[in-house]
Design a protein around this motif. Structure first.
Motif, PDB file in Angstrom:
ATOM      1  N   ARG A   1       1.005   4.129  -3.301  1.00  0.00           N
ATOM      2  CA  ARG A   1       0.745   5.732  -2.401  1.00  0.00           C
ATOM      3  C   ARG A   1       2.454   6.356  -2.996  1.00  0.00           C
ATOM      4  O   ARG A   1       2.049   7.562  -3.490  1.00  0.00           O
ATOM      5  CB  ARG A   1       0.489   5.604  -1.307  1.00  0.00           C
ATOM      6  CG  ARG A   1      -1.061   5.625  -0.899  1.00  0.00           C
ATOM      7  CD  ARG A   1      -1.648   6.028   0.363  1.00  0.00           C
ATOM      8  NE  ARG A   1      -0.294   5.336   1.650  1.00  0.00           N
ATOM      9  CZ  ARG A   1      -1.138   5.703   3.174  1.00  0.00           C
ATOM     10  NH1 ARG A   1      -2.028   6.652   3.173  1.00  0.00           N
ATOM     11  NH2 ARG A   1      -0.972   5.703   3.752  1.00  0.00           N
ATOM     12  N   MET A   2       3.212   5.689  -2.994  1.00  0.00           N
ATOM     13  CA  MET A   2       4.492   6.683  -3.398  1.00  0.00           C
ATOM     14  C   MET A   2       5.183   6.574  -4.876  1.00  0.00           C
ATOM     15  O   MET A   2       5.061   7.775  -5.381  1.00  0.00           O
ATOM     16  CB  MET A   2       5.739   6.072  -2.902  1.00  0.00           C
ATOM     17  CG  MET A   2       7.117   5.764  -2.936  1.00  0.00           C
ATOM     18  SD  MET A   2       8.267   5.332  -2.922  1.00  0.00           S
ATOM     19  CE  MET A   2       8.381   4.190  -4.672  1.00  0.00           C
ATOM     20  N   MET A   3       4.357   6.036  -5.149  1.00  0.00           N
ATOM     21  CA  MET A   3       3.836   5.778  -7.144  1.00  0.00           C
ATOM     22  C   MET A   3       3.366   7.068  -7.459  1.00  0.00           C
ATOM     23  O   MET A   3       3.166   7.778  -8.714  1.00  0.00           O
ATOM     24  CB  MET A   3       4.195   4.051  -7.824  1.00  0.00           C
ATOM     25  CG  MET A   3       5.107   3.014  -7.077  1.00  0.00           C
ATOM     26  SD  MET A   3       6.555   4.440  -7.903  1.00  0.00           S
ATOM     27  CE  MET A   3       6.173   4.219  -9.253  1.00  0.00           C
ATOM     28  N   ILE A   4       2.389   6.670  -6.951  1.00  0.00           N
ATOM     29  CA  ILE A   4       0.843   7.438  -7.202  1.00  0.00           C
ATOM     30  C   ILE A   4       1.611   9.392  -7.075  1.00  0.00           C
ATOM     31  O   ILE A   4       1.774  10.276  -8.206  1.00  0.00           O
ATOM     32  CB  ILE A   4      -0.373   7.743  -6.327  1.00  0.00           C
ATOM     33  CG1 ILE A   4      -1.142   6.517  -6.748  1.00  0.00           C
ATOM     34  CG2 ILE A   4      -1.081   8.963  -6.713  1.00  0.00           C
ATOM     35  CD1 ILE A   4      -2.064   6.128  -6.096  1.00  0.00           C
TER      36      ILE A   4
ATOM     37  N   ARG B   1       7.478   7.280   0.836  1.00  0.00           N
ATOM     38  CA  ARG B   1       9.071   6.899   0.307  1.00  0.00           C
ATOM     39  C   ARG B   1       9.789   6.580   1.322  1.00  0.00           C
ATOM     40  O   ARG B   1      10.380   6.118   1.583  1.00  0.00           O
ATOM     41  CB  ARG B   1      10.092   7.587  -0.353  1.00  0.00           C
ATOM     42  CG  ARG B   1      11.650   6.716  -0.968  1.00  0.00           C
ATOM     43  CD  ARG B   1      12.089   8.206  -1.775  1.00  0.00           C
ATOM     44  NE  ARG B   1      12.049   9.362  -0.886  1.00  0.00           N
ATOM     45  CZ  ARG B   1      13.203  10.352  -2.128  1.00  0.00           C
ATOM     46  NH1 ARG B   1      13.724  10.133  -3.186  1.00  0.00           N
ATOM     47  NH2 ARG B   1      13.189  11.283  -1.275  1.00  0.00           N
ATOM     48  N   ALA B   2       9.779   7.442   2.647  1.00  0.00           N
ATOM     49  CA  ALA B   2      10.300   6.964   3.752  1.00  0.00           C
ATOM     50  C   ALA B   2      10.012   5.843   4.734  1.00  0.00           C
ATOM     51  O   ALA B   2      11.244   5.181   5.318  1.00  0.00           O
ATOM     52  CB  ALA B   2      10.849   8.411   4.822  1.00  0.00           C
ATOM     53  N   ARG B   3       8.571   5.776   4.667  1.00  0.00           N
ATOM     54  CA  ARG B   3       8.310   4.289   5.227  1.00  0.00           C
ATOM     55  C   ARG B   3       8.633   3.315   4.549  1.00  0.00           C
ATOM     56  O   ARG B   3       8.795   1.997   4.658  1.00  0.00           O
ATOM     57  CB  ARG B   3       6.925   4.503   5.023  1.00  0.00           C
ATOM     58  CG  ARG B   3       5.629   6.050   6.087  1.00  0.00           C
ATOM     59  CD  ARG B   3       4.052   6.016   6.081  1.00  0.00           C
ATOM     60  NE  ARG B   3       3.259   6.665   6.924  1.00  0.00           N
ATOM     61  CZ  ARG B   3       2.115   6.955   6.634  1.00  0.00           C
ATOM     62  NH1 ARG B   3       1.554   6.486   6.294  1.00  0.00           N
ATOM     63  NH2 ARG B   3       1.984   8.309   7.066  1.00  0.00           N
TER      64      ARG B   3
ATOM     65  N   GLY C   1       0.338  -0.914  -0.005  1.00  0.00           N
ATOM     66  CA  GLY C   1       0.106   0.061   0.473  1.00  0.00           C
ATOM     67  C   GLY C   1       0.940   1.438  -0.054  1.00  0.00           C
ATOM     68  O   GLY C   1       0.792   2.108  -0.898  1.00  0.00           O
ATOM     69  N   GLU C   2       1.149   1.214   0.924  1.00  0.00           N
ATOM     70  CA  GLU C   2       2.414   2.254   1.070  1.00  0.00           C
ATOM     71  C   GLU C   2       3.546   2.347   0.406  1.00  0.00           C
ATOM     72  O   GLU C   2       3.941   4.119  -0.806  1.00  0.00           O
ATOM     73  CB  GLU C   2       3.708   2.647   1.622  1.00  0.00           C
ATOM     74  CG  GLU C   2       3.531   2.385   3.472  1.00  0.00           C
ATOM     75  CD  GLU C   2       2.610   3.937   3.598  1.00  0.00           C
ATOM     76  OE1 GLU C   2       3.302   4.984   3.665  1.00  0.00           O
ATOM     77  OE2 GLU C   2       0.749   3.394   3.716  1.00  0.00           O
ATOM     78  N   LEU C   3       4.088   1.292  -1.004  1.00  0.00           N
ATOM     79  CA  LEU C   3       4.739   1.528  -1.845  1.00  0.00           C
ATOM     80  C   LEU C   3       3.795   2.381  -3.615  1.00  0.00           C
ATOM     81  O   LEU C   3       4.099   2.680  -3.908  1.00  0.00           O
ATOM     82  CB  LEU C   3       5.245  -0.073  -2.413  1.00  0.00           C
ATOM     83  CG  LEU C   3       6.189   0.185  -3.668  1.00  0.00           C
ATOM     84  CD1 LEU C   3       7.708   0.560  -4.051  1.00  0.00           C
ATOM     85  CD2 LEU C   3       6.096  -1.429  -4.082  1.00  0.00           C
TER      86      LEU C   3
END
Length: 229
Positions: A31-34, A93-95, A27-29
């Motif tokens: 959101r980062m890419m969006i 990205r930090a997450r 999920g975090e990956l």
């Protein structure tokens, strides 16, 4: 207990915990890419806008300098929008980098090397109270150094060539006059404001060298091989 058994058990997380963390990472990956796509889109807007304004200015000499001034304003506006989007991207990205370093790395290497510290607590606090990881000024500097420095170099170069070629400036005095034409301010005031603006852009470029706090930003690999998140 042997070292081999210790290494095999260090990544044996509870089943539900491991499944939750895997979905959390995905999920975090995502959101980062969006957010990455969003600030890339802003760069595309700046390039397309610059191309359109410069092309129009070269075909309308009577209003060209005003259009170049407008282009400087629009490109900087897009730079500020992109810097805001970059801060969101950097936070996610930090997450992702923290999970890769402390959760995925031990599983991949069958080692507990990165299973230390309070990264779970830091991650939990960031989920409860999300925060930016870099300042707005640093985000401006990063995006300017990565992309917008080239856009401004093309813009000021096109402006200077336009004054020399299209408006037939054949001396320094004529060049300054043509460069400052079609705007309401006196030449010295206009050149001072423009010069201060480009000095500010130079500060943005240098600021990125002085302050580097973005987590997970690609940098030169440290000679020791150890880097912390």
């Amino acid at each position: 207990m042997s070292t081999e058994n210790t290494d095999e058990n260090c990544y044996n997380f509870p089943k539900d915990y491991a499944a939750t963390m895997v979905h959390f990472y995905r999920g975090e990956l995502g959101r980062m890419m969006i957010w990455r796509q969003r600030f890339d889109t802003t760069t595309h807007w700046a390039i397309i806008g610059l191309t359109g304004i410069v092309s129009f200015a070269w075909n309308h000499a009577e209003s060209s300098n005003f259009l170049f001034i407008l282009a400087n304003f629009i490109v900087y506006l897009l730079l500020t929008i992109e810097a805001r989007r970059y801060r969101f991207y950097d936070a996610y990205r930090a997450r992702v980098r923290m999970l890769e370093s402390h959760f995925i790395f031990p599983v991949v290497t069958l080692s507990n090397k990165r299973l230390e510290g309070n990264w779970r607590r830091q991650m939990g606090e960031d989920l409860i109270l999300p925060s930016y990881k870099i300042s707005f000024l640093e985000a401006l500097s990063r995006r300017f150094r990565r992309n917008y420095i080239w856009i401004y170099m093309i813009l000021i170069g096109a402006w200077a060539v336009h004054a020399l070629e299209i408006r037939n400036a054949n001396s320094v005095e004529t060049f300054i006059t043509e460069f400052c034409a079609n705007q309401p301010l006196p030449e010295y005031v206009f050149l001072s404001i423009l010069g201060l603006f480009y000095v500010y852009l130079g500060f943005l470029y240098l600021y990125g060298h002085w302050k580097r706090t973005a987590l997970g930003e690609f940098q030169r690999r440290p000679s020791s091989g150890n880097w912390n998140l």
